[in-house]
Design an enzyme around this catalytic site. Structure first.
Site, PDB file in Angstrom:
ATOM      1  N   ASP A 201       2.356   6.774  -2.882  1.00  0.00           N
ATOM      2  CA  ASP A 201       2.542   5.327  -2.867  1.00  0.00           C
ATOM      3  C   ASP A 201       1.304   4.625  -2.301  1.00  0.00           C
ATOM      4  O   ASP A 201       0.740   5.073  -1.303  1.00  0.00           O
ATOM      5  CB  ASP A 201       3.766   5.039  -1.969  1.00  0.00           C
ATOM      6  CG  ASP A 201       4.210   3.593  -2.025  1.00  0.00           C
ATOM      7  OD1 ASP A 201       4.584   3.130  -3.107  1.00  0.00           O
ATOM      8  OD2 ASP A 201       4.178   2.926  -0.971  1.00  0.00           O
ATOM      9  N   GLU A 243      -0.442   6.289  -7.164  1.00  0.00           N
ATOM     10  CA  GLU A 243      -0.218   4.885  -7.502  1.00  0.00           C
ATOM     11  C   GLU A 243      -1.438   4.121  -7.004  1.00  0.00           C
ATOM     12  O   GLU A 243      -1.586   3.885  -5.806  1.00  0.00           O
ATOM     13  CB  GLU A 243       1.041   4.342  -6.824  1.00  0.00           C
ATOM     14  CG  GLU A 243       1.402   2.964  -7.353  1.00  0.00           C
ATOM     15  CD  GLU A 243       1.950   1.999  -6.301  1.00  0.00           C
ATOM     16  OE1 GLU A 243       2.398   0.915  -6.697  1.00  0.00           O
ATOM     17  OE2 GLU A 243       1.916   2.298  -5.100  1.00  0.00           O
TER      18      GLU A 243
HETATM   19  C1  NOJ Z   1       4.679   0.452  -4.159  1.00  0.00           C
HETATM   20  C2  NOJ Z   1       6.085   0.707  -4.553  1.00  0.00           C
HETATM   21  O1  NOJ Z   1       6.133   0.999  -5.931  1.00  0.00           O
HETATM   22  C3  NOJ Z   1       6.876  -0.528  -4.203  1.00  0.00           C
HETATM   23  O2  NOJ Z   1       8.178  -0.473  -4.723  1.00  0.00           O
HETATM   24  C4  NOJ Z   1       6.879  -0.685  -2.698  1.00  0.00           C
HETATM   25  O3  NOJ Z   1       7.499  -1.901  -2.350  1.00  0.00           O
HETATM   26  C5  NOJ Z   1       5.449  -0.700  -2.156  1.00  0.00           C
HETATM   27  N1  NOJ Z   1       4.606   0.313  -2.737  1.00  0.00           N
HETATM   28  C6  NOJ Z   1       5.473  -0.486  -0.657  1.00  0.00           C
HETATM   29  O4  NOJ Z   1       5.786   0.846  -0.371  1.00  0.00           O
END
Ligand code: NOJ
Length: 553
Positions: A201, A243
């Site tokens: 993430d 991500e």
């Molecule tokens: C990216 C995630 O996909 C999202 O859902 C989340 O709110 C943020 N990162 C914070 O972790």
């Protein structure tokens, strides 16, 4: 080698345990429910599952606010249930990836609770503090319109702490070697319990410098190599899917110029331009995005997706392109979010038009990379815009026409199941679609089967074939003396195109792998196709004779 790099030709299915299947009837999805649905996923043909966060959490950001990295939230089951699940997946040949959310913790995490108590706490330096409110505290919010600041004063600590996301998500000080060691320990723990890797993430924020004096964060790319090395020592075939919504010029920094950093990244550049292409029937900018993201090490792979659990972020498009996508797919303010995106699911965005949905998913399955599907998309599930922010597209899976779509026996599901209207569980559900050969579910199963039989797409190089028509995208993939060609007409009108395959001397036929509609070349060796509105074709190049000749050459 081919089987070792399993992620190069995989089909990933992303789901949240909380909203997938409730086995114990308390209204909340759980691991036992998911375990019961593994045969459904196996039948669909997916080869990997990406689980969204399931660790203990106050659940203020759908689990992306973790309060214990080494456990399972009791609402979803126990660690024992988790291992039963990874074991069940393994038996069916399905790998499991899990979210690794280590840019921040929940403010309820014991580390943060300890850190705020005293400057002498061993955990104080695990977070990012400032005695005074930094001058840029009103910049860099990820959720503009909802999040007010990136620095919030903590009364107990008597200082401000940094949070890139919501204020209940204090950022970890990832430059601290102890924090880095803990991140590795967390990975090692879950690897031991049967996972094949992590969806990491918010990666640019994890590796970016943090602090009150940081005006523009600088990425510490060495950390990526450390993560990878550790993982590969522990379990050679485990991967990280990053991500990182970054510009193409930094892609190689993430993959590593020697292929020694992240194995996979989501292709946000292609994602956004793909939506523009669908909205405008203009594939020019999409082709540019594909070319810009082409360079990558041989062992690296893109994660290709349409919609995910967040908003469709359109921040990288030019203003007019963005306006076009908004106008086409999310014209109402209630459909938009954070000044940059659309929060709807794909099916309602495309008015439930099955031709268009098939076209969009066909693109997702055949653009360069590994497709990442979101649960419910195989049914064409809709959204509930009455729910706040991104929750509108996180409603429970619709299994049947039973109450609450068969998701739970409880009268109080964790989130309301969509009911009534074109996307309600009464009309959109797995049980009925299973019986209908023409359903979205059976279509998805068929194309997944075919996609897995086309490793050329996952492994090969692509060439954009010139059709002279911006509404029609024609791609050829080459790998190990085989070629496949995929064609998409993004327009709502029929288009006739003529194109050459760009292959040296021969003029092979195109064998359609999804229907009997093959194509023979004309006397110039070109193919002339009449494509219906939103038509897509998947071809293997040449019949057996041609393939034999080519492999002898
Ligand atoms: C990216 C995630 O996909 C999202 O859902 C989340 O709110 C943020 N990162 C914070 O972790």
């Amino acid at each position: 080698m081919i089987n070792d790099l399993w992620y190069k030709n995989a089909v990933i299915y992303c789901l949240s345990v909380e909203t997938f299947m409730d086995a114990n009837g308390d209204g909340v999805g759980d691991f036992q429910g998911l375990l019961r649905r593994l045969d459904y996923l196996h039948g669909l043909g997916v080869t990997a599952i990406w689980l969204m966060p399931f660790q203990p959490s106050p659940g203020k950001d759908d689990g992306y606010d973790v309060a214990d990295y080494y456990g399972v939230d009791p609402r979803f089951g126990t660690l024992g249930d988790f291992v039963e699940f990874t074991h069940g997946a393994k038996q069916r040949g399905i790998r499991v990836l899990i979210d690794l959310v280590v840019n921040h913790t929940s403010d309820q995490h014991p580390w943060f609770q300890d850190a705020r108590k005293s400057p002498d706490s061993p955990y104080r330096d695990w977070y990012v503090w400032s005695k005074k409110k930094p001058t840029n505290a009103n910049e860099g919010m990820v959720f503009p319109g909802v999040q007010k600041t990136t620095w919030t004063r903590d009364e107990a600590a008597g200082e401000y702490y940094f949070h890139r996301f919501y204020e209940f998500q204090p950022d970890l000080n990832t430059a601290n070697p102890r924090v880095q060691a803990e991140i590795l320990k967390i990975m090692g723990f879950w690897i031991q319990l049967g996972v094949s890797g992590f969806r990491m993430d918010a990666l640019p924020f994890v590796i970016g410098t943090k602090g009150a004096d940081v005006k523009k964060p600088v990425e510490q790319y060495d950390m990526l190599r450390t993560f990878r090395e550790f993982l590969q020592w522990r379990q050679g075939d485990s991967v990280i899917l990053a991500e990182a919504n970054v510009l193409p010029e930094t892609d190689m920094d993430y993959f590593g110029h020697d292929g020694d950093r992240m194995q996979m990244m989501f292709n946000f550049q292609v994602n956004q331009h793909l939506f523009y292409a669908l909205a405008a029937a203009d594939t020019g900018p999409l082709v540019e995005a594909m070319e810009a993201t082409k360079p990558r090490p041989a062992t690296a792979q893109w994660g290709l997706f349409l919609r995910n659990h967040d908003e469709l972020d359109l921040g990288r498009l030019k203003p007019q392109q963005r306006e076009k996508v908004f106008a086409e797919f999310g014209p109402d303010k209630s459909m938009q979010l954070y000044d940059r995106g659309i929060r709807r699911r794909l099916a309602p965005m495309l008015d439930g038009d099955k031709r268009r949905l098939e076209l969009a998913y066909s693109l997702m399955f055949t653009l360069p990379g590994t497709p990442v599907l979101r649960y419910g998309d195989e049914l064409g599930m809709g959204d509930d815009l009455n729910l706040p922010e991104r929750n509108c597209a996180r409603t429970p899976m619709q299994w049947s026409t039973e109450p609450h779509g068969g998701f739970t026996k409880s009268s109080k599901p964790v989130s309301p199941v969509i009911s009534g209207g074109a996307y309600g569980f009464e009309r959109v559900n797995a049980a009925e679609q299973r019986r209908d050969p023409e359903s979205m579910l059976n279509w998805t199963e068929r194309v997944i089967r075919m996609r897995k039989e086309m490793p050329e797409i996952g492994w090969g190089d692509f060439t954009v074939l010139d059709t002279g028509d911006p509404a029609v995208l024609a791609l050829r993939y080459d790998w190990r003396n085989n070629s496949v060609v995929v064609i998409h007409n993004l327009d709502g009108k029929p288009h006739e195109v003529t194109f050459g395959l760009g292959l040296d001397d021969t003029a092979p036929a195109l064998i359609n792998v999804l229907s009997d509609d093959h194509s023979q070349p004309n006397d110039k060796g070109e193919h002339c196709l009449l494509l219906d509105a939103y038509a897509y074709r998947w071809y293997r190049v040449g019949g057996l004779d041609y393939l034999l000749k080519r492999s002898e050459a």
